[in-house]
Design a protein around this motif. Sequence first.
Motif, PDB file in Angstrom:
ATOM      1  N   VAL A 141      41.668   2.500 -29.636  1.00 19.44           N
ATOM      2  CA  VAL A 141      40.282   2.198 -29.242  1.00 19.44           C
ATOM      3  C   VAL A 141      39.343   3.027 -30.105  1.00 19.44           C
ATOM      4  O   VAL A 141      39.504   4.247 -30.231  1.00 19.44           O
ATOM      5  CB  VAL A 141      40.025   2.512 -27.751  1.00 19.44           C
ATOM      6  N   ILE A 142      38.352   2.336 -30.667  1.00 20.25           N
ATOM      7  CA  ILE A 142      37.394   3.003 -31.563  1.00 20.25           C
ATOM      8  C   ILE A 142      35.971   2.800 -31.079  1.00 20.25           C
ATOM      9  O   ILE A 142      35.547   1.674 -30.826  1.00 20.25           O
ATOM     10  CB  ILE A 142      37.491   2.398 -32.992  1.00 20.25           C
ATOM     11  N   ASP A 143      35.252   3.904 -30.934  1.00 23.64           N
ATOM     12  CA  ASP A 143      33.796   3.841 -30.695  1.00 23.64           C
ATOM     13  C   ASP A 143      33.182   5.036 -31.417  1.00 23.64           C
ATOM     14  O   ASP A 143      32.845   6.036 -30.805  1.00 23.64           O
ATOM     15  CB  ASP A 143      33.478   3.889 -29.196  1.00 23.64           C
ATOM     16  N   GLU A 169      55.829   2.779 -35.162  1.00 17.74           N
ATOM     17  CA  GLU A 169      56.440   1.551 -35.717  1.00 17.74           C
ATOM     18  C   GLU A 169      56.288   0.341 -34.786  1.00 17.74           C
ATOM     19  O   GLU A 169      57.242  -0.392 -34.530  1.00 17.74           O
ATOM     20  CB  GLU A 169      57.920   1.783 -36.031  1.00 17.74           C
ATOM     21  N   GLU A 170      55.110   0.171 -34.231  1.00 18.86           N
ATOM     22  CA  GLU A 170      54.845  -0.954 -33.320  1.00 18.86           C
ATOM     23  C   GLU A 170      53.730  -1.816 -33.919  1.00 18.86           C
ATOM     24  O   GLU A 170      52.954  -1.342 -34.743  1.00 18.86           O
ATOM     25  CB  GLU A 170      54.289  -0.422 -31.995  1.00 18.86           C
ATOM     26  N   ASP A 171      53.600  -3.047 -33.423  1.00 17.41           N
ATOM     27  CA  ASP A 171      52.407  -3.831 -33.750  1.00 17.41           C
ATOM     28  C   ASP A 171      51.206  -3.135 -33.117  1.00 17.41           C
ATOM     29  O   ASP A 171      51.319  -2.552 -32.035  1.00 17.41           O
ATOM     30  CB  ASP A 171      52.525  -5.248 -33.178  1.00 17.41           C
ATOM     31  N   ILE A 172      50.067  -3.223 -33.796  1.00 13.60           N
ATOM     32  CA  ILE A 172      48.883  -2.490 -33.328  1.00 13.60           C
ATOM     33  C   ILE A 172      47.702  -3.426 -33.157  1.00 13.60           C
ATOM     34  O   ILE A 172      47.479  -4.307 -34.007  1.00 13.60           O
ATOM     35  CB  ILE A 172      48.453  -1.448 -34.379  1.00 13.60           C
ATOM     36  N   VAL A 173      46.943  -3.199 -32.099  1.00 14.05           N
ATOM     37  CA  VAL A 173      45.647  -3.867 -31.972  1.00 14.05           C
ATOM     38  C   VAL A 173      44.587  -2.770 -32.016  1.00 14.05           C
ATOM     39  O   VAL A 173      44.611  -1.848 -31.195  1.00 14.05           O
ATOM     40  CB  VAL A 173      45.530  -4.665 -30.654  1.00 14.05           C
ATOM     41  N   ILE A 174      43.684  -2.869 -32.979  1.00 16.08           N
ATOM     42  CA  ILE A 174      42.569  -1.919 -33.044  1.00 16.08           C
ATOM     43  C   ILE A 174      41.414  -2.549 -32.268  1.00 16.08           C
ATOM     44  O   ILE A 174      40.896  -3.609 -32.663  1.00 16.08           O
ATOM     45  CB  ILE A 174      42.161  -1.614 -34.496  1.00 16.08           C
ATOM     46  N   VAL A 175      41.048  -1.905 -31.163  1.00 20.46           N
ATOM     47  CA  VAL A 175      39.979  -2.430 -30.315  1.00 20.46           C
ATOM     48  C   VAL A 175      38.687  -1.702 -30.656  1.00 20.46           C
ATOM     49  O   VAL A 175      38.574  -0.480 -30.468  1.00 20.46           O
ATOM     50  CB  VAL A 175      40.336  -2.251 -28.817  1.00 20.46           C
ATOM     51  N   ASN A 176      37.731  -2.421 -31.182  1.00 22.47           N
ATOM     52  CA  ASN A 176      36.402  -1.845 -31.439  1.00 22.47           C
ATOM     53  C   ASN A 176      35.606  -1.928 -30.142  1.00 22.47           C
ATOM     54  O   ASN A 176      35.549  -3.001 -29.524  1.00 22.47           O
ATOM     55  CB  ASN A 176      35.665  -2.648 -32.509  1.00 22.47           C
ATOM     56  N   ALA A 177      34.981  -0.823 -29.749  1.00 18.38           N
ATOM     57  CA  ALA A 177      34.149  -0.876 -28.540  1.00 18.38           C
ATOM     58  C   ALA A 177      32.973  -1.820 -28.778  1.00 18.38           C
ATOM     59  O   ALA A 177      32.528  -2.536 -27.890  1.00 18.38           O
ATOM     60  CB  ALA A 177      33.664   0.511 -28.164  1.00 18.38           C
TER      61      ALA A 177
END
Length: 232
Positions: free
Chosen positions: A24-26, A135-143
């Motif tokens: 999670v990015i904010d 080593e997993e699939d990643i979802v980058i969640v933008n706030a």
Amino acid sequence: MKIDVMISADHINKEEVIGKTIVVIDILRATSVITTAINNGCKEVIPVIEIEEALAIANEGECILGGERKALKIDGFNCSNSPLEYTQDIVNNKRLIMTTSNGTKAIKRCEGAKNILIGAMINAKAVSDKVLNLEEDIVIVNAGTYGQFSIDDFICSGYIIHCILDQNPKVELTDIAKTALFIYKQSTDLSFIKEATHYNRIEELGLLKDLEYCCQKDIIDIVPEYIDGRIK
Ligand code: 3SL
Ligand code: MG
């Protein structure tokens, strides 16, 4: 390993989050605050959606209340959402209860994910090292900002993707992840962040030092993690 990006707290697709590794990015400014507070010795950060919820938890025991509404300090709270307020003197060994407009909402909406990591420009390289190890699939969640796409978070996503590819060029990217990387590469000095609506709002409030702080790369090498309602 595959990387995807979601563009705001209101664009979180719950099905795509469950069981995944999320960042999670904010960067302006909630995840910059959280990263700074934990780095300065804060015991734990409890993100909540509503002010009333924060006040109720604060009644249960000693803690600091932090966050914002419309980018301003909340009445009765100890700190605003300026990362510069979360010094060692203030946060060391304390619990921080935090509510913000977009960042804490994005974190809470990712509940059910396998891992929820807290990312910002200030700890981007540490985030990329951590996800490479997982080593997993990643979802980058933008706030994002009030449900809208926000340039600042998107560029930070691009920088994290750049750091990951630097170590493992074989990582697969969705079209939006490729776009985040492309945009970052057009502005590696991060100057394009100045075009973000929310950057200008913070600047208008005279908080230039917050912006300078949040737009630094890799000054912190820890990655806070949200587990069972607490960030440590
Ligand atoms: O979006 C958020 O959660 C806040 O970080 C917004 S602000 O930068 O504090 O206004
Ligand atoms: Mg923001």
